[in-house]
Design a protein around this motif. Structure first.
Motif, PDB file in Angstrom:
ATOM      1  N   GLU A  72      33.189   0.573  40.003  1.00 40.74           N
ATOM      2  CA  GLU A  72      34.061  -0.365  40.697  1.00 40.74           C
ATOM      3  C   GLU A  72      33.488  -0.757  42.054  1.00 40.74           C
ATOM      4  OE1 GLU A  72      37.797   1.471  42.203  1.00 40.74           O
ATOM      5  OE2 GLU A  72      37.017   3.283  41.238  1.00 40.74           O
ATOM      6  N   TRP A  73      32.557   0.036  42.552  1.00 36.57           N
ATOM      7  CA  TRP A  73      31.894  -0.296  43.807  1.00 36.57           C
ATOM      8  C   TRP A  73      30.749  -1.263  43.556  1.00 36.57           C
ATOM      9  CZ3 TRP A  73      32.430   2.589  48.647  1.00 36.57           C
ATOM     10  CH2 TRP A  73      33.458   3.522  48.616  1.00 36.57           C
ATOM     11  N   ASP A  74      29.851  -0.843  42.657  1.00 37.63           N
ATOM     12  CA  ASP A  74      28.630  -1.614  42.434  1.00 37.63           C
ATOM     13  C   ASP A  74      28.090  -1.264  41.047  1.00 37.63           C
ATOM     14  OD1 ASP A  74      26.119  -2.724  42.344  1.00 37.63           O
ATOM     15  OD2 ASP A  74      25.552  -2.118  44.372  1.00 37.63           O
ATOM     16  N   PRO A  75      28.327  -2.101  40.046  1.00 33.44           N
ATOM     17  CA  PRO A  75      27.881  -1.769  38.695  1.00 33.44           C
ATOM     18  C   PRO A  75      26.367  -1.686  38.567  1.00 33.44           C
ATOM     19  CG  PRO A  75      28.767  -4.001  38.786  1.00 33.44           C
ATOM     20  CD  PRO A  75      29.093  -3.349  40.093  1.00 33.44           C
ATOM     21  N   TYR A  76      25.645  -2.414  39.387  1.00 30.01           N
ATOM     22  CA  TYR A  76      24.181  -2.297  39.368  1.00 30.01           C
ATOM     23  C   TYR A  76      23.784  -0.887  39.795  1.00 30.01           C
ATOM     24  CZ  TYR A  76      19.251  -3.391  40.260  1.00 30.01           C
ATOM     25  OH  TYR A  76      17.868  -3.391  40.239  1.00 30.01           O
ATOM     26  N   ALA A  77      24.340  -0.430  40.907  1.00 27.27           N
ATOM     27  CA  ALA A  77      24.030   0.919  41.377  1.00 27.27           C
ATOM     28  C   ALA A  77      24.484   1.966  40.368  1.00 27.27           C
ATOM     29  CB  ALA A  77      24.685   1.171  42.727  1.00 27.27           C
ATOM     30  N   MET A  78      25.655   1.766  39.732  1.00 30.85           N
ATOM     31  CA  MET A  78      26.141   2.723  38.745  1.00 30.85           C
ATOM     32  C   MET A  78      25.143   2.911  37.618  1.00 30.85           C
ATOM     33  SD  MET A  78      29.360   2.521  36.098  1.00 30.85           S
ATOM     34  CE  MET A  78      28.469   1.348  35.082  1.00 30.85           C
ATOM     35  N   ALA A  79      24.615   1.807  37.090  1.00 29.29           N
ATOM     36  CA  ALA A  79      23.661   1.892  35.989  1.00 29.29           C
ATOM     37  C   ALA A  79      22.375   2.579  36.433  1.00 29.29           C
ATOM     38  CB  ALA A  79      23.368   0.498  35.441  1.00 29.29           C
ATOM     39  N   ALA A  80      21.901   2.226  37.618  1.00 29.75           N
ATOM     40  CA  ALA A  80      20.685   2.855  38.134  1.00 29.75           C
ATOM     41  C   ALA A  80      20.884   4.354  38.308  1.00 29.75           C
ATOM     42  CB  ALA A  80      20.293   2.214  39.469  1.00 29.75           C
ATOM     43  N   LEU A  81      22.047   4.746  38.807  1.00 25.66           N
ATOM     44  CA  LEU A  81      22.330   6.160  39.029  1.00 25.66           C
ATOM     45  C   LEU A  81      22.499   6.909  37.714  1.00 25.66           C
ATOM     46  CD1 LEU A  81      24.780   5.599  41.988  1.00 25.66           C
ATOM     47  CD2 LEU A  81      22.586   6.788  42.149  1.00 25.66           C
ATOM     48  N   ALA A  82      23.052   6.262  36.699  1.00 27.39           N
ATOM     49  CA  ALA A  82      23.191   6.910  35.382  1.00 27.39           C
ATOM     50  C   ALA A  82      21.822   7.195  34.780  1.00 27.39           C
ATOM     51  CB  ALA A  82      24.023   6.039  34.456  1.00 27.39           C
ATOM     52  N   ILE A  83      20.900   6.237  34.902  1.00 27.12           N
ATOM     53  CA  ILE A  83      19.543   6.469  34.408  1.00 27.12           C
ATOM     54  C   ILE A  83      18.894   7.612  35.178  1.00 27.12           C
ATOM     55  CG2 ILE A  83      17.229   5.468  34.250  1.00 27.12           C
ATOM     56  CD1 ILE A  83      18.566   2.759  33.734  1.00 27.12           C
ATOM     57  N   ASP A  84      19.039   7.597  36.494  1.00 27.08           N
ATOM     58  CA  ASP A  84      18.434   8.638  37.317  1.00 27.08           C
ATOM     59  C   ASP A  84      18.990  10.013  36.936  1.00 27.08           C
ATOM     60  OD1 ASP A  84      16.758   8.852  40.032  1.00 27.08           O
ATOM     61  OD2 ASP A  84      18.400  10.290  40.114  1.00 27.08           O
ATOM     62  N   GLU A  85      20.285  10.094  36.719  1.00 31.62           N
ATOM     63  CA  GLU A  85      20.890  11.385  36.366  1.00 31.62           C
ATOM     64  C   GLU A  85      20.401  11.871  35.005  1.00 31.62           C
ATOM     65  OE1 GLU A  85      25.265  13.538  35.890  1.00 31.62           O
ATOM     66  OE2 GLU A  85      25.134  11.351  35.863  1.00 31.62           O
ATOM     67  N   ALA A  86      20.340  10.982  34.018  1.00 23.64           N
ATOM     68  CA  ALA A  86      19.879  11.390  32.690  1.00 23.64           C
ATOM     69  C   ALA A  86      18.445  11.891  32.740  1.00 23.64           C
ATOM     70  CB  ALA A  86      20.012  10.224  31.716  1.00 23.64           C
ATOM     71  N   VAL A  87      17.596  11.182  33.501  1.00 25.65           N
ATOM     72  CA  VAL A  87      16.191  11.572  33.597  1.00 25.65           C
ATOM     73  C   VAL A  87      16.055  12.905  34.318  1.00 25.65           C
ATOM     74  CG1 VAL A  87      13.961  10.971  34.635  1.00 25.65           C
ATOM     75  CG2 VAL A  87      15.297   9.226  33.422  1.00 25.65           C
ATOM     76  N   ARG A  88      16.752  13.063  35.441  1.00 24.06           N
ATOM     77  CA  ARG A  88      16.564  14.319  36.181  1.00 24.06           C
ATOM     78  C   ARG A  88      17.175  15.508  35.435  1.00 24.06           C
ATOM     79  NH1 ARG A  88      20.469  11.662  39.688  1.00 24.06           N
ATOM     80  NH2 ARG A  88      22.369  12.909  39.829  1.00 24.06           N
ATOM     81  N   ASN A  89      18.174  15.275  34.585  1.00 25.47           N
ATOM     82  CA  ASN A  89      18.718  16.372  33.792  1.00 25.47           C
ATOM     83  C   ASN A  89      17.671  16.957  32.847  1.00 25.47           C
ATOM     84  OD1 ASN A  89      21.330  16.762  34.719  1.00 25.47           O
ATOM     85  ND2 ASN A  89      22.201  15.188  33.405  1.00 25.47           N
TER      86      ASN A  89
END
Length: 974
Positions: A692-709
């Motif tokens: 709800e803040w920034d869908p672009y940032a949300m998607a980027a952060l989801a990718i980053d989280e999946a990769v770092r996991n």
């Protein structure tokens, strides 16, 4: 004769306890014990069976004499003041089917079986209690019926003989309003432009479409099957940049484009095999086998019938992997759920919406039963809680498969026979594909119950076994599963570019009475379609018979360019293949994404114009305990323990790790082949709060989280593949659609920067509930990113739990003052703040350095920082390993709270032995890294602020209890 077997518990009545618990949840008072006296379960059995044989069946098969007693008698006896719940006619009853097969194997002449549950009441129910008890606790009216008194039938047979009658749908002379009425009343989920395209097509043919033709087009053109929004033309008016841009094919120009560019850069070292082509994505793994991965959604069915929806969601994605190439062996399952909190006030439930606790328990049970019964380990997942999922829970189900290199491709040839293998066809799931393309309303349970299916894992297990044998014998040329749309989608897709003739009466049926259209679009589970060379059919037929798996020839693929369906010699559909697959008018939509409202301090503001309540002031220790106890962060052990994550013997890192095997693992690791140390890591990233803040940032952060996991457990960042699953609200709304476009753009940009190709995906749009007053409730923009990582040697893997005292704690990555969308902001009711931002240039360097350190054996424990930031990460590591920690330095920007709880991405917390500290420092080089503390033998966590004062000082027991208590307590688990 029709018999009844009623089975009552001896001693504890667990079902009565469950009913009382759920009823009391709704009324906020312990009153159910006044209503329910006892419960029973049972069977109605029809057949020419003697009372002696029936007694033996009850004694040896149906009743456990240690905890149950069975009462046998003729059906129809008045049960007194009782309510009897049974499936509606036509709903799959797997237990009844198993009993029927068992009885026949033992030589008893049982013709039909149905199961029931019975609830004995203490007295009469008033109208209010009756509505709550029956509609909200005892029965799900989407699939079940309630009987009072004796059984009102004398036999269990289903359906009457069907008399052929060809139905045509008059379209050619309808005005726009009439076309939309046909779509709406037929649950076709087709727009006016699509209905007009169909109208024009049949005007050119000079005839009206048959009902079967119209249903076939609707299934093929549905959002669920064709992904028409993501493949459409979308113009985004970007208020942030003050510009607009147009995508002619959003998927192709964002997510597909990322994979294309990555493969171009890899050149000869490209390790992708099949992307966005087959039922699952396929990547190279080792010389003999490829890996394939698919994640599906089953949201709408799970909202109406949680158990059946999740159950068939798992079964469907397993069949996706079975239908990849010429058949991959499923080796692991994943699941991710999004629910409203289980303690949601029941009096606030919208009309027609199940309580989230009931949804949670039903979904978990559905996933558990299917995976466990098929012998496939469930190894990874996540659960997100947010009130906005109240009417639309999200259920993501994934399966990982092992595919022989020489069976990775498939093709259909003219002359191949169309063979259905597996379960029989009934009325299950009719209109499931189009139903999934609609929004839910308060009436959905009543009008869409037929779109819900119940799965039978044992049938699918037998199908799996026979299919893999047939694959290895080269008995078929191509395979796909019957998912959404049933035969319509499966055969229709396989016939694309060729053509096919199908004899619908040849399909094995569960019961009589199905029309030709019902046979064609039924979504009955556990069915696969094979393209079989005629000379291979006798061997395939014999193989299926030997494994007690039904198989039948439905027709033939042919180079006609037409899809022709017949029923008992009558042509019921004759469609041009090109029109079916290419005739849908492109979706053309306008999207908008407004800029955030600036605040006076320069930060970005999101959410309401003013906070409804003042911020909550918490000490750092109070905040940490609340974060650990937040449903999203808290232990999911109650869920995980129900899944078998050891079956097949390949699990290296389990969902729970640590000294007592109860700490939260970052990702799962499997070793699929016993003769190789090569491993695969599976992880995920999801956080809808950022959307709800920034869908672009949300998607980027989801990718980053999946990769770092997956990197955190040892995956090579150069060999990570991604899957995307978009679950969105009403994309007819330009702002909702604009958020989708921005998220897709981020997927493209970050995937290219990280060199992590997308290999598969799935979208689920229109996750919207519309109440009786017309109000709309959308889910938050939700993107799940799943990651599949290659591990060179599983013996080098690490887990997140601290291993011993006297070791360095090293934070890798930058901690910035980024609290926007954070869990800390949610629990303290703060609005505003900067959303975390991915540094796409620096993050890959961090991933590479951490991986190198793990592979050299310099890292004893590794944990990624996500919800709750640094404080939550170190607390989890400490209580998981039962090793204390002193954090004496809080690096980063901003206040104490920002350094402790910021969710800045691309960060890891490492435990490093003193002798490896210098080697690690050399690998990290000029990357941001900080020594923040040391592990200690005392069972406590201390964290000092910038002034050296202890702001957090808590025992590991206190921290662990805060983390373990919430879910089990809300579900009243002993």
């Amino acid at each position: 004769m029709l018999w009844e077997v009623e089975i009552r518990p001896i001693g504890r009545d667990a079902e009565r306890e469950r009913v009382c618990q759920e009823f009391d949840l709704l009324v906020h008072a312990r009153r159910a014990e006044e209503l329910i006296q006892s419960t029973a379960r049972g069977y109605w059995l029809e057949g020419n069976i003697s009372s002696e044989a029936l007694s033996r069946l009850v004694r040896e098969v149906l009743v456990d004499p240690i905890v149950e007693e069975g009462i046998v008698g003729p059906a129809g006896t008045d049960a007194g003041n009782a309510l009897t719940i049974t499936y509606k006619p036509g709903v799959m009853d797997p237990v009844a089917q198993t009993v029927l097969e068992t009885a026949r194997r033992l030589g008893w002449a049982i013709e039909a079986v149905r199961t029931f549950r019975r609830y004995y009441l203490r007295g009469a129910l008033n109208a209010e209690d009756r509505t709550r008890l029956i509609g909200k606790v005892l029965a799900n009216e989407a699939i079940e019926q309630v009987l009072e008194g004796p059984l009102p039938v004398r036999h269990l047979s289903l359906g009457a003989n069907y008399r052929f009658h060809l139905v045509s749908v008059p379209l050619r002379d309808l005005d726009p309003e009439g076309l939309l009425r046909v779509s709406r009343e037929g649950m076709l989920a087709l727009s006016l432009e699509e209905m007009q395209a169909i109208q024009d097509h049949f005007r050119q043919l000079g005839r009206e479409p048959t009902d079967c033709e119209l249903e076939t087009i609707a299934q093929t053109w549905s959002e669920h099957c064709s992904h028409k929004t993501l493949k459409g033309t979308i113009t985004l008016r970007d208020g942030t940049l003050g510009s607009s841009r147009t995508y002619r094919h959003l998927l192709r120009e964002t997510i597909f484009a990322a994979t294309t560019e990555i493969r171009r850069r890899l050149g000869a070292e490209d390790w992708c095999v099949s992307v966005f082509e087959d039922n699952a994505g396929v990547v190279q793994w080792e010389p003999r086998y490829h890996l394939c991965f698919k994640v599906e959604t089953h949201n709408h069915p799970s909202a109406l019938e949680p158990y059946g929806g999740a159950n068939t969601g798992v079964g469907g994605v397993i069949r996706d992997v079975l239908g990849t190439g010429c058949g991959a062996k499923p080796i692991a399952n994943t699941d991710v759920f999004c629910f409203a909190p289980p303690d949601y006030p029941p009096e606030q439930l919208p009309e027609g919406v199940l309580h989230p606790r009931r949804v949670l328990q039903g979904v978990v049970a559905g996933v558990r039963d299917y995976g466990n019964r098929m012998g496939i380990p469930t190894v990874n997942g996540a659960i997100i809680f947010d009130e906005r999922y109240l009417a639309n829970p999200l259920v993501y189900c994934g399966t990982l498969g092992l595919l022989p290199v020489d069976r990775a491709s498939k093709s259909v040839a003219a002359g191949d026979w169309i063979v259905v293998v597996g379960g029989r066809t009934g009325r299950d799931g009719i209109h499931g594909a189009t139903f999934s393309s609609l929004e839910l309303t308060h009436e959905s349970e009543a009008v869409s119950g037929g779109a819900v299916q119940i799965g039978n894992a044992i049938t699918e297990k037998k199908l799996l076994d026979v299919l893999l044998q047939a694959r290895d014998r080269n008995l078929f040329r191509a395979v796909t599963d019957c998912g959404a749309g049933g035969f319509s989608s499966a055969i229709g897709e396989m016939a694309a570019g060729l053509g096919a003739t199908v004899r619908l009466e040849a399909a094995p049926l569960k019961y009589t009475g199905l029309s030709y259209t019902e046979i064609w679009i039924s979504e009955s589970q556990e069915r696969m379609i094979l393209a079989v060379p005629p000379e291979k059919w006798p061997e395939l037929q014999a193989l299926c018979a030997s494994e007690d798996v039904e198989a039948a020839v439905l027709g033939q693929f042919e180079a006609s360019g037409r899809l022709k369906l017949t029923y008992e010699g009558h042509v019921v559909a004759d469609l041009d293949i090109h029109f079916l697959h290419e005739g849908r008018p492109a979706v053309v939509r306008e999207a908008a994404w407004p800029p955030p409202t600036p605040r006076s301090d320069g930060a970005l503001y999101a959410g309401p114009a003013s906070a409804s309540t003042p911020p909550l002031e918490l000490s750092e220790q109070e905040a940490l305990l609340r974060l650990l106890g937040h449903y999203t962060v808290a232990s999911k052990e109650w869920v995980i323990r129900q899944y078998d994550h050891e079956v097949q013997g390949g699990s290296v890192i389990k969902p729970l790790v640590g000294a007592e095997n109860d700490g939260p693992s970052d990702a799962a690791v499997l070793r699929p082949l016993a003769d190789s140390w090569l491993g695969v890591a599976v992880g995920c990233g999801i956080n809808p709060l950022y959307g709800e803040w920034d869908p672009y940032a949300m998607a980027a952060l989801a990718i980053d989280e999946a990769v770092r996991n997956v990197v955190a457990v040892g995956a090579d960042p150069r060999r990570i593949a991604l899957l995307d699953n978009f679950c969105w609200g009403n994309v007819q709304d330009p702002v909702v659609l604009g958020a989708l476009v921005r998220a897709a753009e981020a997927c493209r940009d970050v995937a290219i920067a990280y060199m992590t190709p997308f290999i598969s995906g799935k979208d689920s749009l229109h996750n919207t509930y519309r109440g009786p007053d017309g109000s709309r409730r959308d889910i938050p923009h939700t993107l799940l990113i799943s990651a599949l990582g290659r591990i060179p040697d599983v013996r080098r893997c690490v887990t997140m739990d601290l291993k011993g005292p006297g070791h360095h704690l090293i934070l890798v990555g930058e901690s910035r003052a980024e609290m926007g969308g954070s869990l800390y902001s949610q629990i303290t009711r703060r609005v505003g703040g900067r959303i975390p931002q991915v540094d796409a240039q620096q993050a890959p360097r961090i991933f590479s350095a951490v991986h190198e350190a793990i592979m050299h054996g310099w890292v004893r424990a590794c944990h990624d920082l996500s919800e709750g930031g640094l404080a939550v990460a170190i607390a989890e590591m400490a209580f998981a390993g039962q090793v204390g920690a002193d954090v004496q330095r809080l690096p980063g920007e901003g206040s104490k709270a920002e350094r402790l709880f910021s969710e800045s991405p691309s960060r890891f917390l490492l435990e490093v032995a003193p002798e490896h500290r210098d080697a690690l420092a050399a690998v990290l080089g000029d990357l941001p890294w900080f020594e923040i503390g040391i592990t200690v033998s005392e069972p406590r966590l201390r964290i000092a602020d910038q002034n050296g004062q202890w702001c957090i000082w808590a025992s590991l027991r206190e921290l662990k209890q805060a983390w373990q208590r919430p879910l089990s307590q809300s579900l009243q688990i002993a």
